[in-house]
Write a protein that holds these residues in place. Structure first.
Motif, PDB file in Angstrom:
ATOM      1  N   LYS A 153      -0.024 -19.088   0.548  1.00 49.22           N
ATOM      2  CA  LYS A 153      -0.543 -18.257   1.632  1.00 49.22           C
ATOM      3  C   LYS A 153      -1.981 -18.666   1.897  1.00 49.22           C
ATOM      4  N   GLY A 154      -2.265 -19.000   3.152  1.00 42.76           N
ATOM      5  CA  GLY A 154      -3.594 -19.449   3.544  1.00 42.76           C
ATOM      6  C   GLY A 154      -4.525 -18.300   3.855  1.00 42.76           C
ATOM      7  N   PRO A 155      -5.719 -18.616   4.360  1.00 39.70           N
ATOM      8  CA  PRO A 155      -6.696 -17.568   4.685  1.00 39.70           C
ATOM      9  C   PRO A 155      -6.219 -16.723   5.864  1.00 39.70           C
ATOM     10  N   LYS A 156      -6.655 -15.476   5.877  1.00 36.34           N
ATOM     11  CA  LYS A 156      -6.269 -14.575   6.959  1.00 36.34           C
ATOM     12  C   LYS A 156      -7.255 -14.681   8.115  1.00 36.34           C
ATOM     13  N   SER A 157      -6.695 -14.522   9.290  1.00 40.87           N
ATOM     14  CA  SER A 157      -7.488 -14.355  10.500  1.00 40.87           C
ATOM     15  C   SER A 157      -7.014 -13.021  11.070  1.00 40.87           C
ATOM     16  N   GLY A 158      -7.757 -11.959  10.779  1.00 42.96           N
ATOM     17  CA  GLY A 158      -7.292 -10.611  11.113  1.00 42.96           C
ATOM     18  C   GLY A 158      -6.135 -10.260  10.188  1.00 42.96           C
ATOM     19  N   ILE A 159      -4.941 -10.040  10.762  1.00 42.96           N
ATOM     20  CA  ILE A 159      -3.770  -9.727   9.927  1.00 42.96           C
ATOM     21  C   ILE A 159      -2.776 -10.893   9.908  1.00 42.96           C
ATOM     22  N   VAL A 160      -3.220 -12.062  10.379  1.00 42.81           N
ATOM     23  CA  VAL A 160      -2.347 -13.229  10.498  1.00 42.81           C
ATOM     24  C   VAL A 160      -2.788 -14.314   9.525  1.00 42.81           C
ATOM     25  N   VAL A 166       4.969   4.234  13.066  1.00 42.71           N
ATOM     26  CA  VAL A 166       4.581   4.508  11.678  1.00 42.71           C
ATOM     27  C   VAL A 166       5.388   5.711  11.192  1.00 42.71           C
ATOM     28  N   PRO A 167       6.148   5.532  10.098  1.00 42.47           N
ATOM     29  CA  PRO A 167       6.945   6.657   9.587  1.00 42.47           C
ATOM     30  C   PRO A 167       6.067   7.797   9.068  1.00 42.47           C
ATOM     31  N   ASP A 168       6.627   8.990   9.038  1.00 44.06           N
ATOM     32  CA  ASP A 168       5.887  10.154   8.534  1.00 44.06           C
ATOM     33  C   ASP A 168       5.461   9.990   7.081  1.00 44.06           C
ATOM     34  N   TRP A 169       6.248   9.249   6.296  1.00 41.62           N
ATOM     35  CA  TRP A 169       5.935   9.076   4.874  1.00 41.62           C
ATOM     36  C   TRP A 169       4.826   8.065   4.623  1.00 41.62           C
ATOM     37  N   ALA A 170       4.427   7.323   5.660  1.00 41.91           N
ATOM     38  CA  ALA A 170       3.342   6.342   5.508  1.00 41.91           C
ATOM     39  C   ALA A 170       2.005   7.052   5.650  1.00 41.91           C
ATOM     40  N   GLY A 171       1.102   6.740   4.758  1.00 41.66           N
ATOM     41  CA  GLY A 171      -0.228   7.350   4.776  1.00 41.66           C
ATOM     42  C   GLY A 171      -1.244   6.433   5.431  1.00 41.66           C
ATOM     43  N   GLU A 172      -2.391   6.325   4.797  1.00 41.34           N
ATOM     44  CA  GLU A 172      -3.508   5.555   5.335  1.00 41.34           C
ATOM     45  C   GLU A 172      -3.165   4.076   5.506  1.00 41.34           C
ATOM     46  N   ASP A 173      -3.600   3.508   6.611  1.00 38.05           N
ATOM     47  CA  ASP A 173      -3.466   2.075   6.870  1.00 38.05           C
ATOM     48  C   ASP A 173      -4.538   1.360   6.038  1.00 38.05           C
ATOM     49  N   VAL A 174      -4.104   0.542   5.084  1.00 39.44           N
ATOM     50  CA  VAL A 174      -5.053  -0.151   4.197  1.00 39.44           C
ATOM     51  C   VAL A 174      -5.028  -1.665   4.434  1.00 39.44           C
ATOM     52  N   THR A 175      -4.487  -2.075   5.563  1.00 40.93           N
ATOM     53  CA  THR A 175      -4.433  -3.491   5.920  1.00 40.93           C
ATOM     54  C   THR A 175      -5.826  -4.101   5.859  1.00 40.93           C
ATOM     55  N   GLY A 176      -5.946  -5.182   5.116  1.00 40.98           N
ATOM     56  CA  GLY A 176      -7.210  -5.908   5.058  1.00 40.98           C
ATOM     57  C   GLY A 176      -8.264  -5.319   4.139  1.00 40.98           C
ATOM     58  N   LEU A 177      -8.027  -4.138   3.581  1.00 43.61           N
ATOM     59  CA  LEU A 177      -9.021  -3.554   2.674  1.00 43.61           C
ATOM     60  C   LEU A 177      -8.961  -4.258   1.324  1.00 43.61           C
ATOM     61  N   GLU A 178     -10.083  -4.748   0.866  1.00 42.48           N
ATOM     62  CA  GLU A 178     -10.165  -5.513  -0.381  1.00 42.48           C
ATOM     63  C   GLU A 178      -9.560  -4.757  -1.563  1.00 42.48           C
ATOM     64  N   ALA A 179      -9.781  -3.458  -1.609  1.00 45.30           N
ATOM     65  CA  ALA A 179      -9.309  -2.648  -2.741  1.00 45.30           C
ATOM     66  C   ALA A 179      -7.787  -2.657  -2.891  1.00 45.30           C
ATOM     67  N   TYR A 180      -7.063  -2.958  -1.813  1.00 42.63           N
ATOM     68  CA  TYR A 180      -5.598  -2.911  -1.858  1.00 42.63           C
ATOM     69  C   TYR A 180      -4.933  -4.285  -1.843  1.00 42.63           C
ATOM     70  N   LYS A 181      -5.739  -5.335  -1.999  1.00 41.43           N
ATOM     71  CA  LYS A 181      -5.154  -6.673  -2.153  1.00 41.43           C
ATOM     72  C   LYS A 181      -4.623  -6.783  -3.572  1.00 41.43           C
ATOM     73  N   LYS A 182      -3.514  -7.492  -3.737  1.00 40.30           N
ATOM     74  CA  LYS A 182      -2.860  -7.555  -5.048  1.00 40.30           C
ATOM     75  C   LYS A 182      -3.786  -8.098  -6.133  1.00 40.30           C
ATOM     76  N   ALA A 183      -4.560  -9.125  -5.822  1.00 41.43           N
ATOM     77  CA  ALA A 183      -5.463  -9.699  -6.827  1.00 41.43           C
ATOM     78  C   ALA A 183      -6.515  -8.679  -7.260  1.00 41.43           C
TER      79      ALA A 183
END
Length: 184
Positions: free
Chosen positions: A53-60, A128-145
């Motif tokens: 997986k290469g570097p992200k540009s936004g969410i891509v 977005v389903p009702d069971w989905a909470g906060e959008d954490v896309t791109g937030l460093e704290a939620y990256k797997k590493a």
């Protein structure tokens, strides 16, 4: 060329479980991780893959994933991932026109539940389903590493150095010595 375009959300409650259409247990090993790229090996009940997986540009970002023999994947997990191994159960949950993946982590990340939806473009609308909470896309704290490093820190362990990074440093040192002796 394959593009990965996804959004990631926290999961607010368990109501998604009523809509699960498939479940798969995954073991993901991080062979290499840098700020601009990562190399992951994945083993499931039915297949094994290697993904760059290469570097992200936004969410891509570019993603290249290839099937590999299971025994190769097991060797990569055992010899090149060390503590950088994540175990999760992925649940497939259709919602609206999209299929969501709800990942329930085990082991060192037990208690973490994240949902992802893959999109055809960065601007594609989705429900977005009702069971989905906060959008954490791109937030460093939620990256797997980051999650892995944080969890290892809580246990008093630090992640084992990446064997490929260590080998690359050694090769650079050897190359440097060779160049210096050639110009001396």
């Amino acid at each position: 060329m394959r593009l990965e375009i996804e959004r990631k959300f926290l999961v607010r409650d368990e109501s998604w479980r009523n809509a699960v259409t498939a479940t798969e247990r995954l073991r993901d090993g991080l062979i290499f991780h840098a700020t601009t790229a990562k190399l992951r090996v994945r083993v499931s009940d039915t297949r094994a893959t290697l993904a760059f997986k290469g570097p992200k540009s936004g969410i891509v970002r570019h993603e290249f994933e290839y099937p590999i023999p299971r025994e190769h994947a097991e060797i990569l997990l055992a010899e090149h991932c060390g503590d950088r191994l994540l175990v999760k159960t992925r649940h497939t949950v259709p919602h609206g026109r999209h299929v969501w993946s709800v990942d329930v982590y085990e082991g060192i990340l037990s208690g973490i539940v994240l949902a992802e939806v893959e999109l055809a473009s960065a601007t594609e609308p989705f429900a977005v389903p009702d069971w989905a909470g906060e959008d954490v896309t791109g937030l460093e704290a939620y990256k797997k590493a980051t999650l892995l490093h944080s969890a290892l820190g809580r246990t008093g362990k630090s992640p084992a150095p990446c064997p490929l990074r260590r080998a690359a440093r050694a090769a650079r040192g050897s190359l440097r010595a060779t160049i210096q002796s050639a110009i001396a």
